[in-house]
Design an enzyme around this catalytic site. Structure first.
Site, PDB file in Angstrom:
ATOM      1  CE1 TYR A 173      -4.035  10.170   8.542  1.00 25.24           C
ATOM      2  CE2 TYR A 173      -3.506   8.331   7.112  1.00 25.24           C
ATOM      3  CZ  TYR A 173      -4.409   9.022   7.889  1.00 25.24           C
ATOM      4  OH  TYR A 173      -5.691   8.542   8.013  1.00 25.24           O
TER       5      TYR A 173
ATOM      6  NE  ARG B 172      -9.440  11.580   6.931  1.00 24.35           N
ATOM      7  CZ  ARG B 172      -8.667  10.546   7.202  1.00 24.35           C
ATOM      8  NH1 ARG B 172      -8.994   9.346   6.738  1.00 24.35           N
ATOM      9  NH2 ARG B 172      -7.571  10.689   7.909  1.00 24.35           N
TER      10      ARG B 172
ATOM     11  CE1 TYR C 117      -3.424   2.776   0.316  1.00 23.56           C
ATOM     12  CE2 TYR C 117      -2.430   3.293   2.436  1.00 23.56           C
ATOM     13  CZ  TYR C 117      -3.307   3.604   1.401  1.00 23.56           C
ATOM     14  OH  TYR C 117      -4.046   4.757   1.462  1.00 23.56           O
TER      15      TYR C 117
ATOM     16  NE  ARG D 234      -3.144   7.521  -3.866  1.00 20.72           N
ATOM     17  CZ  ARG D 234      -3.991   7.216  -2.886  1.00 20.72           C
ATOM     18  NH1 ARG D 234      -5.272   6.999  -3.165  1.00 20.72           N
ATOM     19  NH2 ARG D 234      -3.578   7.105  -1.647  1.00 20.72           N
TER      20      ARG D 234
ATOM     21  CD  GLU E 140     -11.554   1.829   4.119  1.00 26.28           C
ATOM     22  OE1 GLU E 140     -10.492   1.662   4.764  1.00 26.28           O
ATOM     23  OE2 GLU E 140     -11.586   2.123   2.912  1.00 26.28           O
TER      24      GLU E 140
END
Length: 306
Positions: free
Chosen positions: A186, A199, A127, A134, A299
């Site tokens: 983060y 979000r 990830y 990305r 999730e």
């Protein structure tokens, strides 16, 4: 004629998603998703617009557009591109180039499904490698702000990356959760390149909120490690916080479709019962998928209409 054929025969069908990957049709609007449905019979997800739709293929992309809306998707086999980082870079470079030339250039919502999302340690975790790729592929395309997004691990035999998006000729309004650190802020422990998403995204044209993948994260830390019920409770608190941030009334209703991604298929019945009790009448599709953090068991993402 199947329900899928009937839907694709309608003039306003923008996209059709089959969870389980069985709807193999030679139509750019049809995407067999790599995630396995934990519901039976497996429902189809259909996007429709109140306008004629055109569709086609551009290189490795498939796309459709109509009424100011754009669907675009790309599927790449990591074995052809050198792993998760290089594959994500290629996918996002192509999406950026294609969407950037369209009138519907405002990307509002993106879904990412990849194999073995938690495999690897430290910065070698797949990830985290995906996040690096990305960001490289995005370049400065989202300099004004990131779209809402979901990233989930699938269990397919082929290490395939699937990315699809919804874009519009009108911009949306990004929504953050005051209970959580914004993903792009983060700290370093979550990788050299932080995740790149909002979000949620408010879509004024639809009077709707597109909700990103939401889990039991408080601040930037995962909460209630390996405690499914507590994680579900915390996730619902986060969902309500997003609604409040978007100036929407509390709660979800029968017109608010959600997806719950469940790490362990054996937990499906428990998740279903919990959500039926806490969100009565709300349509929730349960999918077997791995959350981007190994300690998280569930999730939820979806839509809320005003």
């Amino acid at each position: 004629m199947t329900d899928a054929d009937a839907a694709l025969g309608e003039a306003g069908t923008l996209a059709l998603f089959d969870f389980g990957g069985h709807a193999l049709r030679d139509d750019p609007r049809c995407l067999p998703v790599a995630l396995e449905s934990l519901d039976a019979p497996v429902p189809l997800e259909i996007w429709q617009v109140d306008a004629p739709v055109t569709c086609g293929v551009a290189g490795e992309l498939r796309w459709s557009a109509g009424g100011g809306w754009l669907f675009a998707a790309i599927e790449l086999d990591e074995r052809d591109h050198g792993g998760p980082q290089a594959t994500a870079t290629r996918a996002y470079e192509q999406l950026r180039a294609f969407v950037g030339q369209r009138a519907e250039r405002h990307v509002l919502r993106i879904w990412n499904y990849m194999a073995a999302i938690n495999q690897g340690d430290g910065d070698a975790e797949r990830y985290k490698q995906f996040c690096i790729g990305r960001a490289a592929g995005m370049g400065d395309f989202f300099a004004e702000g990131f779209p809402a997004a979901t990233a989930i691990g699938h269990h397919g035999d082929v290490p395939r990356l699937q990315v699809y998006l919804l874009a519009s000729d009108q911009s949306g309004v990004r929504v953050e959760n005051p209970r959580q650190v914004s993903a792009w802020r983060y700290p370093r422990q979550y990788g050299s390149t932080p995740p790149s998403f909002a979000r949620a995204m408010s879509l004024p044209a639809l009077d709707a909120l597109a909700i990103s993948g939401t889990a039991a994260v408080v601040g930037h830390a995962s909460a209630h490690h390996d405690d499914l019920d507590a994680q579900l409770e915390e996730t619902l608190v986060n969902l309500e916080a997003l609604l409040a941030s978007a100036d929407m009334s509390a709660g979800f209703d029968t017109q608010s479709p959600l997806k719950a991604y469940v790490r362990h298929s054996a937990d499906a019945a428990r998740v279903r019962d919990f959500l039926q009790q806490r969100l009565p009448g709300v349509p929730v599709l349960l999918l077997h998928g791995d959350i981007c953090r190994g300690e998280l068991l569930v999730e939820i993402d979806g839509w809320r209409y005003a």
